[in-house]
Design an enzyme around this catalytic site. Structure first.
Site, PDB file in Angstrom:
ATOM      1  CB  CYS A   1       2.557 -14.295   3.580  1.00 30.76           C
ATOM      2  SG  CYS A   1       1.273 -14.277   2.328  1.00 30.76           S
TER       3      CYS A   1
ATOM      4  CD  GLU B   1      -3.787 -15.170   1.679  1.00 28.80           C
ATOM      5  OE1 GLU B   1      -3.106 -15.916   2.409  1.00 28.80           O
ATOM      6  OE2 GLU B   1      -3.525 -13.964   1.515  1.00 28.80           O
TER       7      GLU B   1
ATOM      8  CB  CYS C   1       8.553  -8.316   4.959  1.00 32.47           C
ATOM      9  SG  CYS C   1       7.386  -9.690   4.998  1.00 32.47           S
TER      10      CYS C   1
ATOM     11  CB  SER D   1      -4.743 -18.650   3.798  1.00 29.92           C
ATOM     12  OG  SER D   1      -4.460 -19.023   2.465  1.00 29.92           O
TER      13      SER D   1
ATOM     14  CD  GLU E   1       7.992 -20.233   4.299  1.00 29.61           C
ATOM     15  OE1 GLU E   1       6.756 -20.130   4.261  1.00 29.61           O
ATOM     16  OE2 GLU E   1       8.761 -19.371   3.832  1.00 29.61           O
TER      17      GLU E   1
ATOM     18  CD  GLU F   1      -7.562 -20.654   1.532  1.00 32.46           C
ATOM     19  OE1 GLU F   1      -7.603 -21.457   2.483  1.00 32.46           O
ATOM     20  OE2 GLU F   1      -6.510 -20.067   1.180  1.00 32.46           O
TER      21      GLU F   1
ATOM     22  CE  LYS G   1       9.165 -15.696   3.771  1.00 31.99           C
ATOM     23  NZ  LYS G   1       7.937 -16.362   3.266  1.00 31.99           N
TER      24      LYS G   1
ATOM     25  CD  GLU H   1       5.114 -29.052   7.079  1.00 29.53           C
ATOM     26  OE1 GLU H   1       4.554 -29.076   8.184  1.00 29.53           O
ATOM     27  OE2 GLU H   1       6.271 -28.612   6.900  1.00 29.53           O
TER      28      GLU H   1
END
Length: 574
Positions: free
Chosen positions: A300, A280, A504, A320, A362, A283, A359, A367
């Site tokens: 994230c 990142e 988190c 990102s 996710e 990037e 999560k 993907e």
């Protein structure tokens, strides 16, 4: 502000005009039970559990919404008050499943505790019970309206804290239900699966979807090599289930417990948090120097990603392209790690211990299969891990501290602070500064980026290259930032967004209760863990450097792009 004096249970109390009886009682050290009340978020007086007797008033008053007055005389535990509270809770119980022993919230249920504290030993009211189907349509959350007490706390947090408004009260009277519009399933609406509703639900009406049995089955399968990764925020929360103070750093004991549960290898998500910073950070530098969509926003937090996909799909180019640390780990586990240990990827089961319910969603995204398999197989919350440890009869507090396994267990303090709001930004700047300037940072602590404030701004000077950054936590605050971007008023280069309040450490899979005081203690634990680490910069992680040397070659390289980066999916609001 003017002060008023009132009498509560024969005690004189002086408090600011405009305060409620509940606040005055708290100041006097008098406990008034509540159920629907959440300070500044849900102050609606719906449950009537907090009723008190006010001299001169014809009816009992809900203390959470009744303002104090000078000379007011209040009784919080008269015979009339106790009878009313007891009756109100009995009525709630009369329309509630009697399955406490098998309920996920057994022994951590506010309704259960209220019934016990009020001395309810039988339910006098019998009659019809509402009948609503369980909604387990999402990979992350289960909604059971049968256990709902209509406190509306979930509605308030979804609307006011997260600005998602996925659920609401429907119908009237006996048929009232908290659900998505038209009683649709959660999977079919713009629920971001953050799980903040599970943190505030007083009963078991909203819980995470449980995958512990699937993990037990994998651990018992001799043909499977089962590895586990633990997120930064879990290490300052897991101990709460075993009597430790919130914020206690229990990393070594957690590692030892996971080994006793039977995991073949215990790794640290902080390893791929450091890797995320490498990817990142480069990037961001590439976008700054070679042109690219700015401001760049971190990617994230999966609840945040689903939020922007639903509500601001036109701004997806700002994200990102990096996967989250969890998903980077999964992709590497079934490629790099599989090659190193000589185990076929199809025989490797990757389990994540996360502070987050999103999560779970996710890891099942289409993907997230760049390894050729589902990169992460199962996600367990901090709560689910605690349940497994207890089921296995492990005495957590007596465990000796153990270390993570190599090579995916090596981490730095920069990886640890991912668990707190501002931590991803601080970790990124530690690396970006030294990569850009080729000089050592005079101080590693960017304290202006820390704290629970909803939106924070700062400007960082990278030896002449000035970067303006913003940090936000909680999706209602993220919405403010996105509206500024849409209006062309955001002059930032880099933005960190965390879905959950506090980051988190306040995730939807963390121990209950999670409130502001608990969040602050967990954040303090995160930064203490950072200070205690021998390495505190992601670009100095020897395991990450070895990974690039042996496998990835370089940040933003072809293999990195394939395994560690992704794209996101525009979704509708409805």
């Amino acid at each position: 502000m003017a002060l008023v004096t009132l009498t509560i249970d024969n005690r004189k109390v002086e408090i600011e005009q405009g305060a409620t009886i509940l606040e005055a009682a708290k100041k006097a050290g008098i406990n008034i039970p509540t159920l629907c009340y959440m300070e500044e978020i849900n102050e609606i007086g719906a449950c009537r559990v907090c009723v008190v007797e006010v001299q001169g008033a014809r009816t009992l008053q809900a203390s959470c919404v009744t303002p104090v007055a000078d000379g007011m005389v209040v009784s919080t535990s008269s015979k009339r008050v106790r009878a009313a509270r007891k009756a109100n809770v009995e009525l709630l119980l009369s329309n509630h499943p009697q399955d406490c022993l098998t309920c996920k919230r057994n022994q951590n249920c506010e309704l259960q505790k209220l019934a016990h504290d009020l001395g309810i030993r039988e339910i006098r009211y019998k009659g019809a019970m509402t009948e609503f189907a369980v909604d387990d349509s999402t990979p992350a959350l289960v909604r059971d309206p049968q256990k709902c007490v209509l406190c509306r706390r979930c509605v308030a947090v979804c609307e006011k804290v997260q600005s998602v408004k996925a659920i609401m009260p429907l119908n009237r009277g006996f048929n009232t239900v908290i659900a998505p519009a038209f009683q649709d399933k959660l999977i079919d609406v713009a629920c971001v699966e953050c799980g903040q509703c599970t943190l505030v639900c007083p009963t078991g009406a909203l819980v995470e979807k449980d995958y512990t049995q699937e993990v037990w089955n994998a651990l018992a399968d001799p043909g499977k090599h089962v590895i586990v990764q633990t997120a930064p925020a879990t290490r300052v929360a897991i101990g709460e289930y075993f009597g430790q103070e919130p914020g206690t750093v229990s990393t070594g004991q957690m590692v030892a417990a996971l080994r006793q549960l039977g995991f073949d290898k215990v790794f640290d998500t902080d390893f791929t948090a450091d890797l995320t910073i490498m990817e990142e950070g480069h990037e961001l530098i590439q976008r700054l120097t070679q042109g690219g969509t700015l401001p760049m926003i971190t990617s994230c937090s999966p609840g945040w990603i689903k939020f922007i996909e639903h509500f601001y799909p036109e701004l997806l180019p700002h994200l990102s392209t990096c996967k989250s640390p969890q998903q980077m780990f999964g992709a590497l586990a079934k490629t790099y790690y599989a090659e190193k240990v000589g185990i076929p990827a199809e025989n490797i089961v990757v389990v994540s211990i996360m502070p987050c319910t999103a999560k779970k969603f996710e890891c099942q995204r289409s993907e997230m299969t760049d390894s050729g398999y589902q990169d992460v197989d199962y996600v367990l919350t901090t709560r689910e891990l605690a349940a497994m440890i207890k089921e296995a009869g492990i005495d957590f507090n007596l465990l000796p501290e153990e270390e993570y396994d190599d090579p995916l267990g090596i981490s730095t303090g920069a990886g640890v602070i991912f668990g707190a709001t501002g931590g991803v930004m601080e970790a990124a700047l530690r690396t970006a500064y030294e990569v850009v300037t080729e000089k050592e940072l005079p101080s590693l602590d960017f304290k202006e980026l820390r704290g629970l404030e909803g939106v924070k701004e700062a400007e960082v000077d990278l030896e002449g290259t000035k970067i303006k950054v913003a940090i936000t936590n909680g999706l209602s605050n993220a919405r403010k930032i996105l509206e500024k971007i849409k209006a062309g008023e955001a002059d930032y280069q880099f933005i960190e967004v965390m879905c959950c309040p506090g980051g988190c450490i306040g995730g939807g899979g963390q121990p209950i209760p999670t409130d502001t005081e608990v969040r602050l203690k967990r954040i303090a634990g995160i930064y203490q863990a950072d200070v205690d680490m021998p390495l505190r910069k992601s670009h100095e992680n020897p395991g990450v450097l070895q990974l690039y040397k042996e496998f990835l070659e370089k940040p933003l390289g072809e293999k990195s792009h394939h395994l560690l980066h992704t794209h996101y999916t525009p979704r509708t609001k409805y």
